[in-house]
Design a protein around this motif. Structure first.
Motif, PDB file in Angstrom:
ATOM      1  N   LYS A 184     -38.252 -24.522 -30.916  1.00  0.00           N
ATOM      2  CA  LYS A 184     -38.173 -25.994 -30.861  1.00  0.00           C
ATOM      3  C   LYS A 184     -37.628 -26.877 -31.916  1.00  0.00           C
ATOM      4  CE  LYS A 184     -42.134 -26.864 -27.582  1.00  0.00           C
ATOM      5  NZ  LYS A 184     -43.670 -27.414 -27.251  1.00  0.00           N
ATOM      6  N   PRO A 187     -33.017 -25.649 -32.250  1.00  0.00           N
ATOM      7  CA  PRO A 187     -32.271 -25.858 -31.105  1.00  0.00           C
ATOM      8  C   PRO A 187     -31.096 -25.404 -31.011  1.00  0.00           C
ATOM      9  CG  PRO A 187     -32.499 -28.177 -32.142  1.00  0.00           C
ATOM     10  CD  PRO A 187     -33.223 -27.192 -32.879  1.00  0.00           C
ATOM     11  N   THR A 190     -30.166 -19.681 -30.253  1.00  0.00           N
ATOM     12  CA  THR A 190     -30.732 -19.139 -28.868  1.00  0.00           C
ATOM     13  C   THR A 190     -32.100 -18.154 -29.051  1.00  0.00           C
ATOM     14  OG1 THR A 190     -28.784 -19.617 -27.708  1.00  0.00           O
ATOM     15  CG2 THR A 190     -30.254 -17.887 -26.940  1.00  0.00           C
ATOM     16  N   GLY A 212     -41.446 -21.382 -17.444  1.00  0.00           N
ATOM     17  CA  GLY A 212     -40.673 -22.576 -17.723  1.00  0.00           C
ATOM     18  C   GLY A 212     -40.885 -23.763 -18.557  1.00  0.00           C
ATOM     19  N   HIS A 214     -40.952 -24.294 -21.766  1.00  0.00           N
ATOM     20  CA  HIS A 214     -40.322 -23.845 -22.925  1.00  0.00           C
ATOM     21  C   HIS A 214     -39.013 -24.591 -23.134  1.00  0.00           C
ATOM     22  CE1 HIS A 214     -38.747 -20.611 -20.218  1.00  0.00           C
ATOM     23  NE2 HIS A 214     -37.900 -21.160 -20.590  1.00  0.00           N
ATOM     24  N   PRO A 215     -38.539 -24.489 -24.431  1.00  0.00           N
ATOM     25  CA  PRO A 215     -37.342 -25.459 -24.595  1.00  0.00           C
ATOM     26  C   PRO A 215     -36.258 -24.802 -23.993  1.00  0.00           C
ATOM     27  CG  PRO A 215     -38.343 -25.038 -26.858  1.00  0.00           C
ATOM     28  CD  PRO A 215     -39.298 -24.199 -25.562  1.00  0.00           C
ATOM     29  N   ASP A 216     -34.950 -25.220 -23.843  1.00  0.00           N
ATOM     30  CA  ASP A 216     -33.821 -24.879 -22.940  1.00  0.00           C
ATOM     31  C   ASP A 216     -33.023 -23.485 -23.843  1.00  0.00           C
ATOM     32  OD1 ASP A 216     -34.152 -26.600 -21.041  1.00  0.00           O
ATOM     33  OD2 ASP A 216     -32.931 -28.103 -21.893  1.00  0.00           O
ATOM     34  N   ASN A 217     -33.564 -23.424 -25.166  1.00  0.00           N
ATOM     35  CA  ASN A 217     -32.832 -22.478 -26.094  1.00  0.00           C
ATOM     36  C   ASN A 217     -33.525 -21.143 -26.114  1.00  0.00           C
ATOM     37  OD1 ASN A 217     -34.702 -23.761 -27.478  1.00  0.00           O
ATOM     38  ND2 ASN A 217     -33.855 -23.103 -29.558  1.00  0.00           N
ATOM     39  N   ILE A 219     -35.180 -17.890 -23.746  1.00  0.00           N
ATOM     40  CA  ILE A 219     -34.881 -17.193 -22.642  1.00  0.00           C
ATOM     41  C   ILE A 219     -36.090 -16.008 -22.604  1.00  0.00           C
ATOM     42  CG2 ILE A 219     -33.348 -15.668 -21.507  1.00  0.00           C
ATOM     43  CD1 ILE A 219     -30.785 -16.865 -22.956  1.00  0.00           C
TER      44      ILE A 219
END
Length: 346
Positions: A184, A187, A190, A212, A214-217, A219
């Motif tokens: 977080k 950002p 990745t 889900g 979690h931050p967009d960055n 995986i």
């Protein structure tokens, strides 16, 4: 001398550290020229057992009844059982008693680090304990441009995209929540967490993170083996492993063998083989992790990959085979192994 390598629930454990350690044992014994079998119906002289279930207890009883020697590979203790599965903290004390019961029925114990040995000694177990690393297959983790390309293609990564990876089960103990908090704060990078744990076995908040929250960055690709993860180990910009408790940490060895910079939590298990700012970077707080990650990725700190690789070399499969053979031979002779001599070899 013939050894029976035994792993109860092999299919269930193949994705775990114990499963990988079992595979390393087979390769190590082959390298050392030690005759072994994984078929429990075969004849053998030494039972080398890796697991803790009902069938494992039966194997020990049968071996002792038939006058066979038992070497127990102590992959687990109560400390690394806590903060893992649902209810693990509530039953940790019972688990400790159970392990003491099992380990005390062996002729000899093997554990991967001096730290893990000290924990077992604190339990009052009156059995010889040798320190033998779980080892690493150096050849498997040699840098390959082809594997690296497959990794980046699989995740559709841009050429300039900076990537931090970790590998582990979805446990608090592994530092998964800290991994998320650090991501977080960074950002621009990745973060990929490789590994898998059945969702029904882990706490609700961890399930939510993986699914889900979690931050967009970040995986979560699940369990991936082979060329993609091998390429990830060497191609990523950093291996970040914020685990709070380990008996060794095979994934750390895999990263070191991949000529990768490593950032771990500064915990006792690494004493004696990881040296801060020499062959690995260490931190204790998320703020410190964030700063070190940025400095490592942007190359503001020295590259430690060669020193890290040399550490992995000292724990090669070939070396581990020699050490295991020494334990077996000494157990058959009925003498205690001087673990200090083994530590000097690793």
């Amino acid at each position: 001398m013939k050894v029976l390598l035994y792993l109860e629930g092999e299919r269930m454990l193949e994705k775990s550290g114990i499963g990988r350690a079992f595979e390393h044992q087979k390769k190590a014994l082959t390298c050392a020229g030690v005759d072994y079998t994984v078929d429990a119906s075969d004849e053998y002289d030494i039972l080398h057992i890796n697991t803790y279930g009902f069938k494992s207890r039966q194997m020990i009883r049968r071996a002792k009844k038939n006058g066979k020697k038992v070497v127990y590979h102590a992959h687990s203790n109560a400390e690394d059982f806590r903060n893992s599965f649902i209810g693990s903290n509530q039953v940790a004390s019972l688990y400790k008693k159970y392990l003491i019961y099992l380990y005390s029925r062996s002729d000899h114990l093997i554990t991967p680090t001096t730290y893990a040995k000290k924990i077992l000694e604190s339990y009052g177990i009156q059995r010889p304990i040798s320190v033998v690393s779980n080892g690493i297959d150096l050849e498997k983790y040699q840098v390959s441009k082809e594997k690296e390309a497959k990794f980046r293609t699989f995740f559709q990564l841009r050429p300039d995209q900076k990537v931090i990876i970790s590998v582990g089960l979805y446990f608090y103990r592994k530092g998964i929540t800290d991994f998320i908090e650090v991501a977080k704060q960074l950002p621009q990078y990745t973060f990929i967490w490789f590994g898998y744990t059945p969702m029904y076995t882990i706490p609700k908040d961890i399930r939510a993170i993986v699914k889900g929250d979690h931050p967009d960055n970040v995986i979560f690709p699940g369990y991936i083996k082979g060329e993609i993860i091998e390429g990830a180990y060497s191609n990523a910009d950093l291996f970040f492993f914020p685990s709070y408790e380990e008996t060794e940490g095979i994934v750390v060895l895999e990263a070191l063998a991949s000529h990768q910079n490593v950032l771990v939590r500064d915990i006792p298990v690494y004493e004696g083989w990881l040296e801060k700012d020499k062959n690995a970077y260490m931190g204790t707080t998320n703020a410190e992790f964030c700063q070190k990650i940025a400095d490592i990725v942007e190359k503001k700190l020295p590259d430690l990959t060669q020193a890290g690789y040399e550490t992995a070399q000292s724990k090669s499969i070939q070396q581990i085979g020699t050490e295991l053979k020494k334990v077996y031979e000494t157990v058959l002779k009925g003498h205690a192994v001087d673990s200090r001599s083994l530590e000097g070899m690793s």
